[in-house]
Write an enzyme that holds these catalytic residues in place. Structure first.
Site, short mmCIF file in Angstrom:
data_model
loop_
_atom_site.label_atom_id
_atom_site.label_comp_id
_atom_site.label_asym_id
_atom_site.label_seq_id
_atom_site.Cartn_x
_atom_site.Cartn_y
_atom_site.Cartn_z
N ASP A 100 0.83 -1.20 0.00
CA ASP A 100 0.00 0.00 0.00
C ASP A 100 0.87 1.26 0.00
O ASP A 100 1.73 1.44 0.85
CB ASP A 100 -0.89 -0.03 1.25
N THR A 129 -7.07 3.57 -2.00
CA THR A 129 -6.75 2.19 -1.64
C THR A 129 -7.72 1.17 -2.24
O THR A 129 -7.30 0.17 -2.83
CB THR A 129 -6.73 2.04 -0.11
N ASN A 186 -12.78 4.97 -2.11
CA ASN A 186 -12.91 4.30 -0.82
C ASN A 186 -14.33 4.42 -0.29
O ASN A 186 -14.86 3.49 0.32
CB ASN A 186 -11.94 4.89 0.20
N ARG A 215 -10.17 -3.82 3.11
CA ARG A 215 -10.43 -3.59 1.69
C ARG A 215 -9.36 -4.17 0.79
O ARG A 215 -9.64 -4.53 -0.36
CB ARG A 215 -10.64 -2.10 1.41
N HIS A 257 0.94 8.40 5.37
CA HIS A 257 -0.09 9.32 5.83
C HIS A 257 0.33 10.04 7.11
O HIS A 257 0.08 11.24 7.27
CB HIS A 257 -1.39 8.56 6.11
#
Length: 558
Positions: free
Chosen positions: A50, A89, A110, A175, A307
């Site tokens: 990710d 994502t 998302n 997810r 992030h």
């Protein structure tokens, strides 16, 4: 090797009793010159990291000595693309093993909005079943589900051909596990504060339960800061954020016991996923049967680090070193089995550093978004000016899909659209405003993704049943977070290449490595892996193409 990884590997050893009838490991014989052109591998491994941008791969490539170094010695596409515009994502993971853009997978963001839903906020999470009573789209309040994914995954196609094929999906985020695992996975799980979890009503297998217990114990322990390698010293610069004296850039990934968020923002989280995957592989004898099996691993720590602290500080430097190490440990364990396995690694999207550090590092124009561009603030201002009912606008961020209230009359809708688009297009931070009607009339591009224009990118994310009435695109390097604060300082999601470009790496023992710098797409992964195992794919139902993994006149595409 992290404590969580070591503990979970012990679980794998304990789980070996579940596989007492497994054949003895095949010894590593000399590999054929072109293995991929002859025999399908017994195990496919799909790894998604990710927020592992092409920029990060290029920046740290010369420093890798472990698992990423191995993959970089294989077939390397440094200019892979999550070609679509909604580089988040869920959409990104939905492309990796479906061969399809979000316009076809239906995973446009998302979160998206369905104004017909009885929910007060009208928001739907990409990987939930909103029909479950007493649920909401907020974190921890939804019922995880694959129902919004409109197309089959590679695992679904493998099991349709041969029900004996096994598919296991483990990830840091729900997810990621769901969008890559698909509709028919034998086991599917993700990390949570208690270790590992899955869909409501699903009982984890004994091996997954044991792995989850080991992971939960690791989460409960505090961790001192990691030792900073010499390679990271130049990035050890504090960047002030917020108005409370906080800084990022000099962290060592220390955490208190029970701090799940900080656990997720560390190589230990990736190690936990890899260890759980190794334990499940052993218990289920993946790669040891008569057909090819699929193990899917979603590694989320890089995204949490990006992030929370940005992409250019010591935190990311430590994460890259840890990711490389954890992958190396995982591959070493697989090597010991003698199983013939093939690996593909990519990312769900790229990412960009926080503007405060950008301004120090030769990009003074980087800035944070004007809060007035948010859907709530913008909708309120326009509704008050025109005397329209509120809420007028629905949206998840100050960019992307915006939805107009269904309570408007046609005349009110026309007036609202005119006022909103005029305001947005006049704003110095807005690149473009594109309506759903304009995108519906634009064909999905068949060109190479590096030459796509803005409409091409947005169209690949547009689904008429789910997308907004209009889409807002911010200018490059406008971070769509109005205020920085500890825990959330940088993000992704734009149409710009720093968010679209990701590496695509393929490795198999005996497969001669080469590098192809031309642009390819993550939707190419499914047909490439399918061809490797002789699985027919209806190319009219996907957006990708097979990538030849053999250097020379022979081809792995058949």
């Amino acid at each position: 090797m992290t404590t969580a990884l070591a503990a979970a590997l012990c679980v794998a050893g304990a789980s070996a009793s579940l596989a007492q009838d497994a054949p003895a490991p095949v010894q590593n014989a000399p590999a054929a010159k072109v293995t991929a052109a002859t025999t399908p591998p017994k195990l496919l491994i799909m790894i998604a990291v990710d927020q592992f941008s092409a920029d990060l791969f290029a920046q740290y490539r010369g420093h890798f000595t472990g698992g990423l170094a191995r993959l970089a010695s294989g077939v390397v596409f440094p200019s892979g693309y999550q070609a679509h515009g909604a580089t988040e994502t869920c959409p990104g993971h939905s492309t990796i093993l479906t061969g399809s853009h979000p316009s076809r997978t239906g995973i446009i963001a998302n979160n998206y909005f369905d104004l017909s839903t009885p929910r007060a906020d009208k928001r739907l999470y990409c990987a939930e079943d909103e029909s479950v009573a007493d649920t909401a789209s907020g974190s921890g309040k939804y019922a995880p589900s694959v129902k919004h994914l409109l197309v089959p995954t590679l695992g679904d196609l493998m099991k349709a051909r041969d029900p004996k094929a096994q598919v296991v999906s483990v990830a840091g985020k729900d997810r990621a596990a769901i969008m890559m695992g698909g509709h028919q996975a034998d086991e599917l799980m993700w990390l949570f504060p208690g270790g590992l979890t899955s869909y409501r009503g699903i009982t984890l297998s004994p091996t997954a339960t044991q792995a989850g217990t080991a992971i939960a114990a690791a989460i409960a322990q505090s961790r001192p800061g990691l030792t900073l390698p010499a390679d990271c010293a130049a990035q050890d610069i504090a960047i002030p954020i917020g108005d409370k004296g906080g800084t990022v850039g000099t962290g060592r990934l220390a955490r208190d016991g029970g701090d799940f968020r900080r656990f997720m923002a560390s190589p230990e989280a990736d190690g936990a996923v890899l260890a759980a995957g190794a334990a499940l592989r052993q218990a289920r004898k993946l790669g040891e049967g008569d057909t090819t099996d699929l193990l899917i691993l979603g590694l989320s720590a890089t995204d949490y680090v990006g992030h929370g602290t940005g992409t250019e500080g010591t935190e990311m430097c430590l994460q890259m070193a840890g990711l490389d190490r954890e992958l190396g440990d995982f591959f070493a364990r697989l090597d010991a089995t003698g199983i013939d396995y093939a690996v593909a690694l990519t990312a769900d999207h790229g990412g960009h550093d926080l503007p405060e550090r950008n301004r120090q590092n030769a990009w003074p124009a980087a800035e944070r978004v004007d809060p007035a561009l948010g859907p709530d603030a913008l909708g309120k201002a326009v509704a008050e000016k025109l005397g329209l009912p509120q809420p007028l606008l629905y949206g998840d961020a100050p960019f992307g899909d915006f939805y107009l209230s269904k309570a408007l009359t046609p005349a009110q809708r026309k007036a609202a659209m005119a006022e909103i688009t005029t305001r947005l297009r006049a704003h110095h931070q807005v690149e473009a405003v594109v309506t759903g009607e304009e995108l519906a009339a634009h064909p999905v591009s068949k060109r190479a993704p590096d030459v796509w224009n803005l409409m091409d990118k947005l169209r690949a994310s547009y689904n008429a049943a789910r997308s907004g009435d209009f889409i807002v695109v911010l200018k490059p390097r406008v971070t769509p977070i109005p205020e920085s604060g500890l825990g959330y300082v940088a993000t992704h999601g734009s149409v710009w290449d720093y968010d679209r470009r990701v590496p695509m790496l393929f490795w198999r023992k005996g497969l001669a490595g080469f590098e192809q710098p031309n642009a390819v797409m993550t939707v190419d992964i499914l047909p490439t892996l399918a061809s490797l195992i002789g699985l027919p794919v209806d190319m009219t139902k996907i957006d990708g193409r097979c990538l030849d993994l053999i250097s020379g006149p022979e081809s792995s595409c058949r």
